[in-house]
Design a protein around this motif. Structure first.
Motif, PDB file in Angstrom:
ATOM      1  N   ASP A 278      10.360 -22.255  48.406  1.00  0.00           N
ATOM      2  CA  ASP A 278      10.873 -23.808  47.909  1.00  0.00           C
ATOM      3  C   ASP A 278      10.553 -24.679  49.208  1.00  0.00           C
ATOM      4  O   ASP A 278      10.485 -24.321  50.212  1.00  0.00           O
ATOM      5  CB  ASP A 278      12.531 -23.510  47.763  1.00  0.00           C
ATOM      6  CG  ASP A 278      12.870 -22.655  46.652  1.00  0.00           C
ATOM      7  OD1 ASP A 278      11.860 -22.716  45.426  1.00  0.00           O
ATOM      8  OD2 ASP A 278      13.841 -22.266  46.444  1.00  0.00           O
ATOM      9  N   VAL A 280      11.749 -28.614  50.492  1.00  0.00           N
ATOM     10  CA  VAL A 280      12.856 -29.440  50.522  1.00  0.00           C
ATOM     11  C   VAL A 280      12.390 -30.591  51.590  1.00  0.00           C
ATOM     12  O   VAL A 280      11.896 -30.468  52.526  1.00  0.00           O
ATOM     13  CB  VAL A 280      14.019 -28.939  50.984  1.00  0.00           C
ATOM     14  CG1 VAL A 280      15.198 -30.138  51.106  1.00  0.00           C
ATOM     15  CG2 VAL A 280      14.571 -27.878  50.189  1.00  0.00           C
ATOM     16  N   MET A 282      13.317 -33.793  53.563  1.00  0.00           N
ATOM     17  CA  MET A 282      14.407 -34.452  54.432  1.00  0.00           C
ATOM     18  C   MET A 282      13.942 -35.557  55.232  1.00  0.00           C
ATOM     19  O   MET A 282      13.123 -35.526  56.098  1.00  0.00           O
ATOM     20  CB  MET A 282      14.973 -33.359  55.182  1.00  0.00           C
ATOM     21  CG  MET A 282      16.248 -33.694  56.442  1.00  0.00           C
ATOM     22  SD  MET A 282      16.891 -32.364  57.108  1.00  0.00           S
ATOM     23  CE  MET A 282      17.455 -31.356  56.099  1.00  0.00           C
ATOM     24  N   ARG A 322       9.057 -31.968  55.506  1.00  0.00           N
ATOM     25  CA  ARG A 322       9.217 -31.125  54.448  1.00  0.00           C
ATOM     26  C   ARG A 322       9.505 -29.610  55.068  1.00  0.00           C
ATOM     27  O   ARG A 322       8.776 -29.252  56.014  1.00  0.00           O
ATOM     28  CB  ARG A 322       7.713 -30.769  53.921  1.00  0.00           C
ATOM     29  CG  ARG A 322       7.362 -30.169  52.722  1.00  0.00           C
ATOM     30  CD  ARG A 322       5.811 -30.018  52.119  1.00  0.00           C
ATOM     31  NE  ARG A 322       5.855 -29.145  51.093  1.00  0.00           N
ATOM     32  CZ  ARG A 322       5.384 -27.898  51.169  1.00  0.00           C
ATOM     33  NH1 ARG A 322       5.176 -27.423  52.312  1.00  0.00           N
ATOM     34  NH2 ARG A 322       5.289 -27.255  50.013  1.00  0.00           N
ATOM     35  N   THR A 325      11.561 -23.477  52.743  1.00  0.00           N
ATOM     36  CA  THR A 325      12.683 -22.796  52.878  1.00  0.00           C
ATOM     37  C   THR A 325      12.894 -21.398  52.018  1.00  0.00           C
ATOM     38  O   THR A 325      11.931 -21.518  50.992  1.00  0.00           O
ATOM     39  CB  THR A 325      14.029 -23.806  52.247  1.00  0.00           C
ATOM     40  OG1 THR A 325      13.631 -23.972  50.836  1.00  0.00           O
ATOM     41  CG2 THR A 325      13.915 -24.903  53.169  1.00  0.00           C
ATOM     42  N   GLN A 329      19.215 -23.988  48.011  1.00  0.00           N
ATOM     43  CA  GLN A 329      19.236 -25.127  48.620  1.00  0.00           C
ATOM     44  C   GLN A 329      20.588 -25.392  49.104  1.00  0.00           C
ATOM     45  O   GLN A 329      21.131 -25.739  50.213  1.00  0.00           O
ATOM     46  CB  GLN A 329      18.843 -26.359  47.876  1.00  0.00           C
ATOM     47  CG  GLN A 329      19.005 -27.578  48.742  1.00  0.00           C
ATOM     48  CD  GLN A 329      18.133 -28.986  47.843  1.00  0.00           C
ATOM     49  OE1 GLN A 329      17.094 -28.856  47.558  1.00  0.00           O
ATOM     50  NE2 GLN A 329      19.051 -29.903  47.732  1.00  0.00           N
ATOM     51  N   GLU A 361      17.910 -33.594  44.388  1.00  0.00           N
ATOM     52  CA  GLU A 361      18.021 -33.705  45.443  1.00  0.00           C
ATOM     53  C   GLU A 361      17.022 -33.015  46.389  1.00  0.00           C
ATOM     54  O   GLU A 361      16.562 -31.705  46.068  1.00  0.00           O
ATOM     55  CB  GLU A 361      19.417 -33.381  46.342  1.00  0.00           C
ATOM     56  CG  GLU A 361      20.632 -34.481  45.893  1.00  0.00           C
ATOM     57  CD  GLU A 361      21.969 -34.195  46.697  1.00  0.00           C
ATOM     58  OE1 GLU A 361      22.415 -34.868  47.280  1.00  0.00           O
ATOM     59  OE2 GLU A 361      22.169 -32.852  46.650  1.00  0.00           O
ATOM     60  N   GLY A 362      16.497 -33.494  47.587  1.00  0.00           N
ATOM     61  CA  GLY A 362      15.553 -32.896  48.345  1.00  0.00           C
ATOM     62  C   GLY A 362      14.045 -33.007  47.957  1.00  0.00           C
ATOM     63  O   GLY A 362      12.957 -32.435  48.074  1.00  0.00           O
ATOM     64  N   THR A 363      13.971 -33.874  46.700  1.00  0.00           N
ATOM     65  CA  THR A 363      12.429 -34.411  46.362  1.00  0.00           C
ATOM     66  C   THR A 363      12.000 -35.645  47.130  1.00  0.00           C
ATOM     67  O   THR A 363      12.965 -36.091  47.655  1.00  0.00           O
ATOM     68  CB  THR A 363      12.689 -34.750  44.814  1.00  0.00           C
ATOM     69  OG1 THR A 363      13.413 -35.562  44.635  1.00  0.00           O
ATOM     70  CG2 THR A 363      13.085 -33.237  43.981  1.00  0.00           C
TER      71      THR A 363
END
Length: 373
Positions: A278, A280, A282, A322, A325, A329, A361-363
């Motif tokens: 994945d 994420v 941030m 980016r 992970t 999440q 979230e995290g996009t």
């Protein structure tokens, strides 16, 4: 008489507090350090055959500790790896002991084989076997124990029983904090309050140890000579109870640590994947120069859930990363919260809606927003 006793206890509590504030109190006992990738076993000699046997035993211990899965060594890929366990070791040495091993019916002097295993190789093995990985950032557990016998309720502070707890916790990679059981502890928490699971009093007495979780064990012997117990765990993510029976107290202690470790592994372990990680996004504020940027990057990439951190953009005081992970999440967010190095920014509380569409979230449209401490 009761009034005099209450006055005496109040004065004694004040004395303990005064000594604490004055700097004379004994510091709270440090927790066990979790060393996931080291193991040691007794060997009868320094021969190649004994070293192979010791390496296999050490890797078997390690797989349970690192994965959090008590049956990890039963996996076919792990069984195959145990036959070549020396391939996973990057450093070893021997330490003399006063212990013995039985070989061919004879007691022989034994030394301890100390081994350090390669973390990347162990993780690669977990990945190939689709086994979980429980990161080293594990909650410290404060353990209180009380027993009921013919003399009534007794707090348990016996060194032998604590040694059993510590040994099993080390095998499972669970950091323990043992109470000092000093005057301050005894005034703050009685055996009766422990037995009755007075949660408010237990939590208040535990504050000096600053542990993330509290485990309270209560046990007694039945008329048939068996020991029965229940263990109450207090933790932010739930308060499970473990009901255990065993023929010995030491057996109870081992089972209690196993149940606690299994519970936390279920909460925090991830399953490394070969494909499809994945991503994420941030944003991190509070960046004061290149040194802070590299510190954030190193911190994130050292997390077991983060395979790599890629720089997307850098503007004054803020960098966007980016994160590639593994795992959910929510587990990444939990790890960040426990560490406290990255603090959620006020901007992260913004409503993640655009028109009538929900923005996860995290996009890119709704990145996680943190401040570097």
């Amino acid at each position: 008489m009761r009034r005099l006793l209450a006055v005496w206890q109040t004065g004694l509590r004040a004395l303990v507090i005064g000594l604490t504030l004055g700097g004379f109190a004994v510091p709270a006992q440090a927790e066990q350090v979790v060393d996931l990738y080291s193991a040691n076993v007794l060997v009868a000699s320094q021969s190649a055959a004994e070293r192979r046997r010791g390496a296999s035993e050490g890797l078997e211990q390690l797989m349970v500790r690192v994965s959090g899965d008590p049956e990890a060594s039963d996996h076919p890929a792990v069984r195959e790896a145990l036959s070549r366990a020396e391939d996973f070791i990057y450093e070893f040495n021997y330490v003399s002991t006063d212990e013995t091993l039985e070989v061919d019916g004879e007691e022989r002097p034994a030394s301890r084989l100390m081994m350090k295993f390669s973390a990347p190789e162990v993780e690669r093995l977990l990945r190939s076997a689709s086994l979980s990985l429980w990161p080293a950032n594990r909650p410290a557990v404060l353990v209180w124990m009380v027993r009921r016998d013919s003399d009534g309720l007794q707090r348990v502070s016996d060194s032998e029983e604590r040694d059993w707890l510590r040994a099993r916790a080390e095998a499972r990679g669970l950091p323990l904090v043992m109470p000092l059981d000093d005057l301050e502890d005894r005034l703050a928490l009685s055996a009766r309050e422990l037995w009755s699971l007075d949660e408010e009093t237990i939590r208040k007495a535990s504050q000096r140890y600053d542990a993330e979780a509290i485990l309270v064990g209560r046990y007694s012997e039945t008329s048939a000579g068996q020991w029965r117990s229940d263990w109450q765990l207090y933790h932010d993510l739930g308060n499970p109870t473990f009901y255990l029976r065993n023929d010995s107290v030491n057996g109870l202690l081992v089972e209690a640590i196993d149940e606690t470790a299994n519970h936390f592994a279920g909460l925090y372990a991830i399953v490394p994947r070969e494909e499809g990680p994945d991503a994420v996004l941030m944003e991190v504020g509070g960046i004061d120069g290149f040194g802070d940027y590299k510190a954030v990057e190193r911190y994130l990439e050292d997390l077991a859930l983060v395979r790599r951190a890629e720089l997307v953009s850098l503007r004054p005081g803020v960098l966007t990363l980016r994160l590639v992970t593994e795992g959910e999440q929510a587990r990444l967010l939990g790890t960040l919260e426990r560490d406290g190095r990255l603090v959620p920014s006020a901007d992260s509380n913004r409503v993640n809606l655009t028109g009538s569409r929900f923005m996860p979230e995290g996009t890119q449209a709704n990145p996680l927003v943190y401040t570097w401490q």
